[in-house]
Design an enzyme around this catalytic site. Structure first.
Site, PDB file in Angstrom:
ATOM      1  N   GLY A 170       0.751  -0.927  -0.437  1.00  0.00           N
ATOM      2  CA  GLY A 170       0.211  -0.054  -0.500  1.00  0.00           C
ATOM      3  C   GLY A 170       0.906   1.589  -0.576  1.00  0.00           C
ATOM      4  N   PHE A 171       0.421   1.897  -0.088  1.00  0.00           N
ATOM      5  CA  PHE A 171       0.452   3.109  -0.126  1.00  0.00           C
ATOM      6  C   PHE A 171       1.494   3.740   0.934  1.00  0.00           C
ATOM      7  CE2 PHE A 171      -0.431   7.917   1.646  1.00  0.00           C
ATOM      8  CZ  PHE A 171       0.231   8.883   1.044  1.00  0.00           C
ATOM      9  N   ILE A 172       1.469   3.326   2.613  1.00  0.00           N
ATOM     10  CA  ILE A 172       1.923   4.144   3.517  1.00  0.00           C
ATOM     11  C   ILE A 172       3.038   2.568   3.742  1.00  0.00           C
ATOM     12  CG2 ILE A 172       2.797   4.797   5.999  1.00  0.00           C
ATOM     13  CD1 ILE A 172      -0.531   5.624   5.683  1.00  0.00           C
ATOM     14  N   TYR A 174     -15.930   2.636   9.414  1.00  0.00           N
ATOM     15  CA  TYR A 174     -13.888   2.987   9.237  1.00  0.00           C
ATOM     16  C   TYR A 174     -14.097   3.470  10.268  1.00  0.00           C
ATOM     17  CZ  TYR A 174      -9.438   4.785   8.529  1.00  0.00           C
ATOM     18  OH  TYR A 174      -8.035   3.974   8.772  1.00  0.00           O
ATOM     19  N   LYS A 222     -12.375   0.776  13.782  1.00  0.00           N
ATOM     20  CA  LYS A 222     -10.367   1.923  13.837  1.00  0.00           C
ATOM     21  C   LYS A 222     -10.455   1.324  15.504  1.00  0.00           C
ATOM     22  CE  LYS A 222      -7.473   1.161   9.960  1.00  0.00           C
ATOM     23  NZ  LYS A 222      -6.440   0.451  10.189  1.00  0.00           N
TER      24      LYS A 222
HETATM   25  N1  LIG Z   1      -3.025   7.843   4.144  1.00  0.00           N
HETATM   26  C1  LIG Z   1      -4.068   7.645   5.349  1.00  0.00           C
HETATM   27  O1  LIG Z   1      -3.924   8.964   5.346  1.00  0.00           O
HETATM   28  C2  LIG Z   1      -4.016   7.370   6.040  1.00  0.00           C
HETATM   29  C3  LIG Z   1      -4.794   7.564   7.912  1.00  0.00           C
HETATM   30  C4  LIG Z   1      -5.528   7.231   8.950  1.00  0.00           C
HETATM   31  C5  LIG Z   1      -5.494   6.335   8.574  1.00  0.00           C
HETATM   32  N2  LIG Z   1      -4.517   5.371   7.733  1.00  0.00           N
HETATM   33  C6  LIG Z   1      -4.615   3.744   7.792  1.00  0.00           C
HETATM   34  O2  LIG Z   1      -2.696   3.193   7.145  1.00  0.00           O
HETATM   35  C7  LIG Z   1      -3.088   2.098   7.531  1.00  0.00           C
HETATM   36  C8  LIG Z   1      -2.168   2.535   5.510  1.00  0.00           C
HETATM   37  O3  LIG Z   1      -2.808   2.794   4.099  1.00  0.00           O
HETATM   38  P1  LIG Z   1      -2.350   3.683   3.120  1.00  0.00           P
HETATM   39  O4  LIG Z   1      -3.464   5.079   3.184  1.00  0.00           O
HETATM   40  O5  LIG Z   1      -1.166   3.110   3.073  1.00  0.00           O
HETATM   41  O6  LIG Z   1      -3.676   2.985   2.359  1.00  0.00           O
HETATM   42  P2  LIG Z   1      -3.794   1.258   0.939  1.00  0.00           P
HETATM   43  O7  LIG Z   1      -4.642   0.729   1.151  1.00  0.00           O
HETATM   44  O8  LIG Z   1      -2.556   2.108  -0.105  1.00  0.00           O
HETATM   45  O9  LIG Z   1      -3.302   0.318   1.795  1.00  0.00           O
HETATM   46  C9  LIG Z   1      -3.209  -0.430   2.778  1.00  0.00           C
HETATM   47  C10 LIG Z   1      -2.615  -1.990   1.901  1.00  0.00           C
HETATM   48  O10 LIG Z   1      -3.837  -2.733   3.134  1.00  0.00           O
HETATM   49  C11 LIG Z   1      -3.907  -3.855   2.129  1.00  0.00           C
HETATM   50  N3  LIG Z   1      -4.956  -5.175   2.573  1.00  0.00           N
HETATM   51  C12 LIG Z   1      -6.204  -4.236   2.288  1.00  0.00           C
HETATM   52  N4  LIG Z   1      -6.880  -5.264   3.217  1.00  0.00           N
HETATM   53  C13 LIG Z   1      -6.121  -6.277   2.873  1.00  0.00           C
HETATM   54  C14 LIG Z   1      -6.688  -7.717   3.279  1.00  0.00           C
HETATM   55  N5  LIG Z   1      -8.081  -7.988   3.666  1.00  0.00           N
HETATM   56  N6  LIG Z   1      -5.296  -8.868   4.036  1.00  0.00           N
HETATM   57  C15 LIG Z   1      -4.483  -8.425   3.423  1.00  0.00           C
HETATM   58  N7  LIG Z   1      -3.942  -7.173   3.011  1.00  0.00           N
HETATM   59  C16 LIG Z   1      -5.211  -6.169   2.902  1.00  0.00           C
HETATM   60  C17 LIG Z   1      -4.229  -3.574   0.696  1.00  0.00           C
HETATM   61  O11 LIG Z   1      -3.936  -4.160  -0.337  1.00  0.00           O
HETATM   62  C18 LIG Z   1      -3.555  -1.825   0.997  1.00  0.00           C
HETATM   63  O12 LIG Z   1      -2.114  -2.403  -0.331  1.00  0.00           O
HETATM   64  C19 LIG Z   1      -4.466   1.346   6.084  1.00  0.00           C
HETATM   65  O13 LIG Z   1      -4.307   0.708   8.282  1.00  0.00           O
HETATM   66  C20 LIG Z   1      -5.166   3.266   7.167  1.00  0.00           C
HETATM   67  O14 LIG Z   1      -6.695   2.462   7.430  1.00  0.00           O
HETATM   68  C21 LIG Z   1      -4.576   5.930   6.584  1.00  0.00           C
END
Ligand SMILES: NC(=O)c1ccc[n+]([C@@H]2O[C@H](COP(=O)([O-])OP(=O)(O)OC[C@H]3O[C@@H](n4cnc5c(N)ncnc54)[C@H](O)[C@@H]3O)[C@@H](O)[C@H]2O)c1
Length: 318
Positions: free
Chosen positions: A10-12, A152, A156
């Protein structure tokens, strides 16, 4: 150190993987490459990590307990960094059961395996969304968060509570990090910074909920990553820690930055702001400073410019 990193594509997660690999740690990535957004982007996110011999990738779903168990039995990680999850707020209103399965059950699967296999330290991604629509700022970890405004946020918060229980009863060290609107290279394409830039680029109207005055505590992804790594290095019995920039900008600030970068004006379709969209998010990061020596260093101008460089070079595709 060997870290099991969920959401590594994913992104982060992909940035965290690279940061851990860069300092010589081993990373065991787990991701199901779901199609919430184009999985081709996720393959691209992992291009650099995949060239590193210390990186192993499992294309596995968190909901599959047996598959996770096999991975953990085989890999025996020292720590778990749990970033996988269903992340979009609006999508959670459409598919609440999916959010519960992934964000709650998936998290508990990992906590349970950490307990059974004696993995003592668990860091997980939570979200500023748990603060809901409060306008009393900045948001502090001691604030009451019992009224999640959408599925959501509820999932969380539920994951944070499960983390507490596992730390309390089973002696795991658990830290839940509340991320605040992360942006930067590899940005999720469903997030505002990406949507604004992409709409102006393609000469289509931006669907703007509200008048653009909503404020977000946008945090540059590499600042967030430093906080995640610091948490992996510093186990606590149980802590919830805000990881934000502690400096807000309006949505209109980002639209103006995108207009300037692309050299053309935005077309804006003003829509009513739904109740699920807060007017402001703003992190009190004094706890992160104290416990993690966390200090965000990237300015809005620099952060947007680094996002835009990525957008131009490969972010448009897919
Ligand atoms: N980006 C933000 O601004 C933000 C803000 C608050 C919290 N978050 C949290 O940070 C985390 C990462 O967010 P992100 O923005 O990188 O999102 P993202 O969607 O790019 O990354 C999440 C990754 O999790 C994987 N995933 C989802 N469901 C899955 C499953 N059932 N089994 C295995 N892998 C699975 C996805 O394929 C994806 O690659 C998440 O938990 C999100 O809720 C992100």
């Amino acid at each position: 150190m060997k870290v099991l990193l969920t959401g590594s594509a994913g992104f982060i997660g992909s940035h965290v993987a690279e940061a851990l690999l860069a300092r010589g740690d081993e990373v065991v990535g787990v991701d199901n490459f779901n199609d919430y957004y184009n999985p081709v982007r996720k393959e691209r996110n992992l291009r650099v990590a995949c060239t590193n011999k210390n990186f192993t990738l499992y294309r596995t779903d968190l909901r599959n307990y047996e598959a996770l168990e096999t991975i953990i039995k085989h890999e025996r990680p020292d720590k778990i960094c749990h970033l996988a999850g269903m992340a979009g707020v609006r999508y959670s209103l459409k598919y609440p059961l999916l959010y519960e399965e992934v964000n709650v059950k998936g998290t508990q699967n990992l906590l349970e395996l950490a307990r059974l296999f004696g993995i003592p330290h668990f860091v997980m991604a939570s979200s500023s969304s748990v603060y809901g629509g409060r306008t009393n700022v900045p948001f502090n970890e001691e604030d009451r968060v019992d009224f999640p405004p959408h599925p959501y946020a509820a999932t969380k918060r539920a994951a944070e509570l499960l983390g507490y229980t596992y730390s309390h009863v089973f002696d795991l060290k658990v830290t839940a990090l509340r991320f605040f609107t992360v942006y930067g290279p590899r940005n999720r394409p469903d997030m505002a910074v990406y949507l604004f830039t992409n709409a102006i680029d393609r000469d289509v109207p931006i669907n703007l909920f509200g008048d653009g005055s909503a404020r977000r505590d946008w945090t540059f992804v590499l600042d967030t990553v430093r906080g995640v790594i610091a948490s992996l290095d510093r186990p606590f019995n149980y802590e919830i820690i805000n990881l934000g920039n502690s400096n807000t900008h309006t949505e209109m600030d980002f639209i103006r930055a995108a207009e300037k970068a692309l050299g053309k004006p935005a077309l804006i379709n003003y829509l009513e702001r739904p109740a699920s969209e807060p007017l402001i998010t703003f992190a009190d990061i004094s706890k992160a400073r104290r416990l993690l020596d966390f200090e965000p260093v990237t300015t809005f101008e620099e952060g947007y410019s680094r996002f835009f460089d990525w957008y131009k070079s490969e972010g448009r595709e897919g």
